[in-house]
Write a protein that holds these residues in place. Sequence first.
Motif, PDB file in Angstrom:
ATOM      1  N   TYR A  58       0.840  -1.199   0.000  1.00 24.16           N
ATOM      2  CA  TYR A  58       0.000   0.000   0.000  1.00 24.16           C
ATOM      3  C   TYR A  58       0.879   1.254   0.000  1.00 24.16           C
ATOM      4  CZ  TYR A  58      -3.460   3.468   1.377  1.00 24.16           C
ATOM      5  OH  TYR A  58      -4.269   4.581   1.410  1.00 24.16           O
TER       6      TYR A  58
ATOM      7  N   SER B   3       1.416   6.928  -6.467  1.00 23.96           N
ATOM      8  CA  SER B   3       0.208   7.674  -6.828  1.00 23.96           C
ATOM      9  C   SER B   3       0.396   9.173  -6.626  1.00 23.96           C
ATOM     10  CB  SER B   3      -0.998   7.182  -6.028  1.00 23.96           C
ATOM     11  OG  SER B   3      -0.962   7.659  -4.693  1.00 23.96           O
TER      12      SER B   3
ATOM     13  N   ARG C 231       2.911   9.600 -11.842  1.00 23.64           N
ATOM     14  CA  ARG C 231       2.798   8.323 -11.112  1.00 23.64           C
ATOM     15  C   ARG C 231       4.031   7.449 -11.310  1.00 23.64           C
ATOM     16  NH1 ARG C 231      -3.277   6.548 -12.871  1.00 23.64           N
ATOM     17  NH2 ARG C 231      -4.360   8.398 -12.158  1.00 23.64           N
TER      18      ARG C 231
ATOM     19  N   TRP D 215      -0.401  -3.840 -11.260  1.00 26.20           N
ATOM     20  CA  TRP D 215      -0.557  -2.544 -10.601  1.00 26.20           C
ATOM     21  C   TRP D 215       0.607  -1.592 -10.863  1.00 26.20           C
ATOM     22  CZ3 TRP D 215      -2.346  -4.734  -5.201  1.00 26.20           C
ATOM     23  CH2 TRP D 215      -3.641  -5.239  -5.343  1.00 26.20           C
TER      24      TRP D 215
ATOM     25  N   THR E  45       0.166   1.779 -12.681  1.00 24.92           N
ATOM     26  CA  THR E  45      -0.789   1.620 -13.781  1.00 24.92           C
ATOM     27  C   THR E  45      -2.156   2.161 -13.362  1.00 24.92           C
ATOM     28  OG1 THR E  45      -1.536  -0.547 -13.042  1.00 24.92           O
ATOM     29  CG2 THR E  45       0.385  -0.496 -14.541  1.00 24.92           C
ATOM     30  N   ASP E  46      -3.052   2.274 -14.324  1.00 25.92           N
ATOM     31  CA  ASP E  46      -4.423   2.673 -14.007  1.00 25.92           C
ATOM     32  C   ASP E  46      -5.060   1.660 -13.054  1.00 25.92           C
ATOM     33  OD1 ASP E  46      -4.185   4.938 -15.591  1.00 25.92           O
ATOM     34  OD2 ASP E  46      -5.196   4.032 -17.323  1.00 25.92           O
ATOM     35  N   GLU E  47      -4.757   0.370 -13.264  1.00 24.30           N
ATOM     36  CA  GLU E  47      -5.290  -0.670 -12.379  1.00 24.30           C
ATOM     37  C   GLU E  47      -4.729  -0.512 -10.963  1.00 24.30           C
ATOM     38  OE1 GLU E  47      -3.851  -1.274 -15.343  1.00 24.30           O
ATOM     39  OE2 GLU E  47      -5.548  -1.959 -16.549  1.00 24.30           O
TER      40      GLU E  47
ATOM     41  N   PHE F  96      -3.691   2.343  -9.645  1.00 23.34           N
ATOM     42  CA  PHE F  96      -4.325   3.528  -9.078  1.00 23.34           C
ATOM     43  C   PHE F  96      -5.726   3.195  -8.573  1.00 23.34           C
ATOM     44  CE2 PHE F  96      -6.604   7.552  -9.107  1.00 23.34           C
ATOM     45  CZ  PHE F  96      -5.734   8.355  -8.371  1.00 23.34           C
ATOM     46  N   ALA F  97      -6.455   2.398  -9.344  1.00 25.15           N
ATOM     47  CA  ALA F  97      -7.802   1.987  -8.925  1.00 25.15           C
ATOM     48  C   ALA F  97      -7.734   1.146  -7.652  1.00 25.15           C
ATOM     49  CB  ALA F  97      -8.495   1.207 -10.049  1.00 25.15           C
ATOM     50  N   ALA F  98      -6.722   0.288  -7.550  1.00 31.17           N
ATOM     51  CA  ALA F  98      -6.581  -0.556  -6.357  1.00 31.17           C
ATOM     52  C   ALA F  98      -6.318   0.283  -5.122  1.00 31.17           C
ATOM     53  CB  ALA F  98      -5.456  -1.574  -6.560  1.00 31.17           C
TER      54      ALA F  98
ATOM     55  N   ALA G  41      -7.003   3.510  -4.766  1.00 31.69           N
ATOM     56  CA  ALA G  41      -8.177   4.358  -4.537  1.00 31.69           C
ATOM     57  C   ALA G  41      -9.269   3.577  -3.811  1.00 31.69           C
ATOM     58  CB  ALA G  41      -8.699   4.919  -5.860  1.00 31.69           C
ATOM     59  N   GLU G  42      -9.397   2.301  -4.143  1.00 37.67           N
ATOM     60  CA  GLU G  42     -10.394   1.454  -3.477  1.00 37.67           C
ATOM     61  C   GLU G  42      -9.970   1.107  -2.049  1.00 37.67           C
ATOM     62  OE1 GLU G  42     -12.381  -2.939  -4.059  1.00 37.67           O
ATOM     63  OE2 GLU G  42     -11.795  -1.815  -5.842  1.00 37.67           O
TER      64      GLU G  42
END
Length: 155
Positions: free
Chosen positions: A44, A51, A56, A86, A104-106, A108-110, A112-113
């Motif tokens: 994390y 991030s 990034r 990721w 990666t965008d994935e 960043f999504a991880a 963010a979640e």
Amino acid sequence: MSDTRWLDDDEQKAWRTYIWASRLLNESLDRQLQREAGMPHAYYVILAMLSEAPGRSLTMTELARLVRSSASRLSHAVAKLEAQGWVFRRKRPGDARTTIATLTDEGFAAIAEAAPGHVEQVRRVLFDLLTPEQTRQLHDIFGAVLTNLNATDGI
């Protein structure tokens, strides 16, 4: 051994309280992230630093310094993050010795979640227990410790 500056009773109590609290705090954060986001706290932190970086992206050397990790430990962690999709690594154009890690965008999504649950856990186990003055004191205390460690350990 006559020059040893032993801890007095108050220092010993404070030291042991710090040791146990910091260990349990880190374990609590790690358990929460593993349970809710499927990642250890160390991963994390890597994703968070990426991030927040321009584009990034950071060199592996910069990232290791930010997350306070050895190059080999960071390389192993980033390999796991690459396998998740990721992060990706590439050589810096014109400098094959420098590797750049990019979120990666994935990835960043991880993060963010994962972030809302993580920050809630940080609040629950630390900041909800402190007054604003204690929070300022905590910052001042560990700011001094960090400055000293950075200076003495060459970080």
